[in-house]
Write a protein that holds these residues in place. Structure first.
Motif, mmCIF file in Angstrom:
data_model
loop_
_atom_site.group_PDB
_atom_site.id
_atom_site.type_symbol
_atom_site.label_atom_id
_atom_site.label_comp_id
_atom_site.label_asym_id
_atom_site.label_seq_id
_atom_site.Cartn_x
_atom_site.Cartn_y
_atom_site.Cartn_z
ATOM 1 N N ILE A 78 0.821 -1.210 0.000
ATOM 2 C CA ILE A 78 0.000 0.000 0.000
ATOM 3 C C ILE A 78 0.853 1.257 0.000
ATOM 4 O O ILE A 78 0.551 2.237 -0.692
ATOM 5 C CB ILE A 78 -0.944 -0.015 1.224
ATOM 6 N N THR A 79 1.923 1.266 0.800
ATOM 7 C CA THR A 79 2.770 2.455 0.881
ATOM 8 C C THR A 79 3.437 2.740 -0.455
ATOM 9 O O THR A 79 3.597 3.910 -0.833
ATOM 10 C CB THR A 79 3.838 2.271 1.964
ATOM 11 N N THR A 80 3.839 1.694 -1.173
ATOM 12 C CA THR A 80 4.429 1.881 -2.500
ATOM 13 C C THR A 80 3.429 2.548 -3.435
ATOM 14 O O THR A 80 3.763 3.512 -4.144
ATOM 15 C CB THR A 80 4.854 0.521 -3.087
ATOM 16 N N PHE A 81 2.214 2.054 -3.430
ATOM 17 C CA PHE A 81 1.154 2.627 -4.266
ATOM 18 C C PHE A 81 0.887 4.079 -3.894
ATOM 19 O O PHE A 81 0.755 4.953 -4.766
ATOM 20 C CB PHE A 81 -0.116 1.784 -4.107
ATOM 21 N N ALA A 82 0.815 4.361 -2.593
ATOM 22 C CA ALA A 82 0.535 5.722 -2.132
ATOM 23 C C ALA A 82 1.642 6.688 -2.544
ATOM 24 O O ALA A 82 1.358 7.828 -2.954
ATOM 25 C CB ALA A 82 0.366 5.739 -0.614
ATOM 26 N N VAL A 83 2.893 6.253 -2.440
ATOM 27 C CA VAL A 83 4.019 7.106 -2.830
ATOM 28 C C VAL A 83 3.973 7.414 -4.323
ATOM 29 O O VAL A 83 4.211 8.552 -4.751
ATOM 30 C CB VAL A 83 5.364 6.453 -2.451
ATOM 31 N N ARG A 131 1.992 16.029 5.478
ATOM 32 C CA ARG A 131 2.914 17.098 5.867
ATOM 33 C C ARG A 131 4.341 16.604 6.100
ATOM 34 O O ARG A 131 5.091 17.196 6.882
ATOM 35 C CB ARG A 131 2.393 17.822 7.119
ATOM 36 N N ARG A 132 4.688 15.526 5.426
ATOM 37 C CA ARG A 132 6.059 15.013 5.496
ATOM 38 C C ARG A 132 6.582 14.839 4.075
ATOM 39 O O ARG A 132 5.917 14.266 3.223
ATOM 40 C CB ARG A 132 6.121 13.664 6.230
ATOM 41 N N ARG A 133 7.783 15.344 3.823
ATOM 42 C CA ARG A 133 8.391 15.242 2.502
ATOM 43 C C ARG A 133 8.962 13.838 2.305
ATOM 44 O O ARG A 133 9.700 13.335 3.150
ATOM 45 C CB ARG A 133 9.512 16.276 2.353
ATOM 46 N N ILE A 134 8.600 13.210 1.210
ATOM 47 C CA ILE A 134 9.096 11.874 0.883
ATOM 48 C C ILE A 134 10.434 12.022 0.149
ATOM 49 O O ILE A 134 10.511 12.703 -0.874
ATOM 50 C CB ILE A 134 8.091 11.098 0.003
ATOM 51 N N VAL A 135 11.481 11.384 0.670
ATOM 52 C CA VAL A 135 12.814 11.529 0.095
ATOM 53 C C VAL A 135 12.894 10.812 -1.255
ATOM 54 O O VAL A 135 12.131 9.875 -1.534
ATOM 55 C CB VAL A 135 13.907 10.978 1.046
ATOM 56 N N VAL A 136 13.824 11.252 -2.088
ATOM 57 C CA VAL A 136 13.961 10.712 -3.440
ATOM 58 C C VAL A 136 14.267 9.218 -3.413
ATOM 59 O O VAL A 136 13.770 8.457 -4.258
ATOM 60 C CB VAL A 136 15.072 11.474 -4.204
ATOM 61 N N GLU A 137 15.075 8.776 -2.447
ATOM 62 C CA GLU A 137 15.432 7.354 -2.367
ATOM 63 C C GLU A 137 14.188 6.485 -2.199
ATOM 64 O O GLU A 137 14.094 5.394 -2.781
ATOM 65 C CB GLU A 137 16.402 7.106 -1.194
ATOM 66 N N THR A 138 13.224 6.946 -1.412
ATOM 67 C CA THR A 138 11.983 6.192 -1.216
ATOM 68 C C THR A 138 11.163 6.133 -2.501
ATOM 69 O O THR A 138 10.597 5.087 -2.846
ATOM 70 C CB THR A 138 11.139 6.843 -0.098
ATOM 71 N N ILE A 139 11.109 7.243 -3.218
ATOM 72 C CA ILE A 139 10.368 7.281 -4.484
ATOM 73 C C ILE A 139 10.997 6.335 -5.501
ATOM 74 O O ILE A 139 10.294 5.584 -6.195
ATOM 75 C CB ILE A 139 10.339 8.720 -5.044
#
Length: 445
Positions: free
Chosen positions: A314-319, A338-346
């Motif tokens: 689910i988290t992969t889909f949400a990102v 309200r949290r910035r997702i880092v490029v590595e996670t994307i």
């Protein structure tokens, strides 16, 4: 000895551990005592069943309730429990019972198994996982036992109740009803539907989320991971229920003949089970193509990271959705709660999704070649179900050729461990480069 230690990195240990459990399970299911006819299963069918149980998938080539003896069913149940929680969770629990200290290497293995960010608090988490599992499975078992006692003898009802509770909490989807019928007899039964849906949903949230919910009274805080899992799970479940209700409303082979309440229960169950339990109260082969395609999407997405569920998570889909929305709006940062997702996670989310898509596409193409004579959607459905460790089938599984069964075995294995874990286990250790190439501009779109 040092070379062996270097060779056995956490991903390789997880791969070898799951493979060992599957082989042991297959050998047990081959024993004459494991089947009702006293002949045992062939090696391929035993291997398929053991893989499906350990990878908490639920795809079956022989009907569980009709084929296996009580011994065989208990072997399957044990494989489901070990596979759902992870063999490292069981190993750690045994070490704790024996008073053995958990080493740094074992903590790293737990970190890899739970797909966690750090090793802090993992041993405490394992203890709570065992407690959560026992409490939830016992509660589900009691409710289902009471309901089944109206249809069968009390001892059988208790056995059925706890088997289905454990199977569905671990998102496995094995059932004992016989005749490949699943739970279709209980399509409009609120006790069975709501209890099993609760078990599937809780098991699919992930143990990190469950632990944070348990501590919420004291901390009054949820991590961005837990917020994403809870929000996305709610949206997907409600949205899928409404869509299936609309798609199947006039389908006389599914929810058409049911009452309005029965239609809602049938739609709700089929919205929950693709992520990723695999049990069913509606005949999958009789669903409309629009519903089947929706289920394929839900199976590919799966459940929460570090849970008993499969899929890309689910988290992969949400990102990915958040990244798409940010790009459309011209925003530089991807923000969730309200949290910035880092490029590595994307980048990791993109990698996991692309690996999953390539596996599903490749398996679908191969099945269309080796298992000829069926509609294309059957191949796509089967491949996605195996990769997402769901277990739903349109009836193709029992008809698979030996090669097709081997292919699905590898697909279930890859889906349970995750394509990245297997890739890291196969490839050499990644090394940081001392240089970077100059930038290159490429036109996209």
């Amino acid at each position: 000895m040092k070379k062996i230690k270097d060779f056995l990195n956490p991903p390789k240990v997880l791969v070898l551990g799951f493979a060992t459990i599957i082989i042991i399970g297959a050998l047990l299911l081959m024993l004459p005592i494991a089947t009702e006819d006293g002949k045992g299963l062939s090696f391929l069918n035993a291997l398929f069943t053991a893989t499906s149980a350990t990878c908490v998938t639920g795809l079956i080539v022989v009907d569980t309730g009709d084929t296996f003896s009580t011994f065989g069913e208990l072997v399957i149940l044990a494989l489901i429990q070990i596979g759902g929680l992870g063999f490292m969770t069981f190993a750690t629990f045994l070490f704790l019972l024996l008073g053995k200290k958990i080493s740094l290497k074992e903590r790293l293995l737990l970190k890899e198994a739970f797909n966690n960010i750090s090793i802090a608090g993992l041993v405490k988490l394992v203890k709570r996982i065992i407690i959560f599992t026992v409490v939830i499975e016992v509660m589900g078992g009691i409710i289902l036992s009471i309901r089944f006692s109206f249809d069968m003898e009390l001892a059988t009802a208790i056995y059925f109740g706890f088997f289905h509770s454990i199977s569905n909490f671990n998102n496995a989807g094995f059932d004992l009803m016989g005749g490949f019928q699943g739970l279709t007899a209980y399509v409009d039964d609120p006790f069975v539907v709501l209890t099993i849906c609760a078990l599937i949903t809780i098991g699919g949230l992930g143990f990190i989320v469950m632990n944070e919910l348990y501590e919420y009274r004291d901390t009054q805080r949820l991590s961005v991971h837990s917020k994403i899992v809870l929000f996305t799970t709610t949206v997907l479940t409600v949205g899928a229920t409404l869509l299936i209700f609309l798609f199947e409303y006039d389908n006389n082979k599914t929810i058409g003949p049911l009452s309005e309440w029965g239609k809602i229960l049938g739609s709700f169950y089929q919205a929950v089970t693709p992520r990723t339990a695999g049990s069913n109260t509606l005949s999958i082969g009789d669903l409309t193509h629009s519903t089947l395609f929706l289920i394929i999407l839900l199976m590919f997405i799966g459940g929460g990271s570090g849970s008993t569920a499969g899929g890309i998570k689910i988290t992969t889909f949400a990102v990915l959705v958040a990244t798409l929305w940010s790009q459309i709006r011209g925003k530089e940062d991807v923000v969730l709660f309200r949290r910035r997702i880092v490029v590595e996670t994307i980048l990791k989310a993109l990698t996991v999704t692309m690996c999953g898509m390539m596996i599903v596409v490749l398996v679908t193409i191969i099945l269309s070649i080796t298992e000829q004579g069926h509609n294309f959607i059957l191949y796509l459905f089967e491949a996605t179900s195996a990769f997402g460790t769901v277990g739903l089938s349109m009836g193709l599984t029992p008809e698979l050729t030996p090669f097709g069964r081997i292919l699905i075995i590898f697909t279930m294995f890859a889906g349970r461990l995750g394509p990245l874990t297997i890739a890291f286990a196969i490839t050499k250790r990644r090394k940081s480069q001392a240089y970077r190439h100059p930038k290159g501009n490429i036109m996209i779109g």
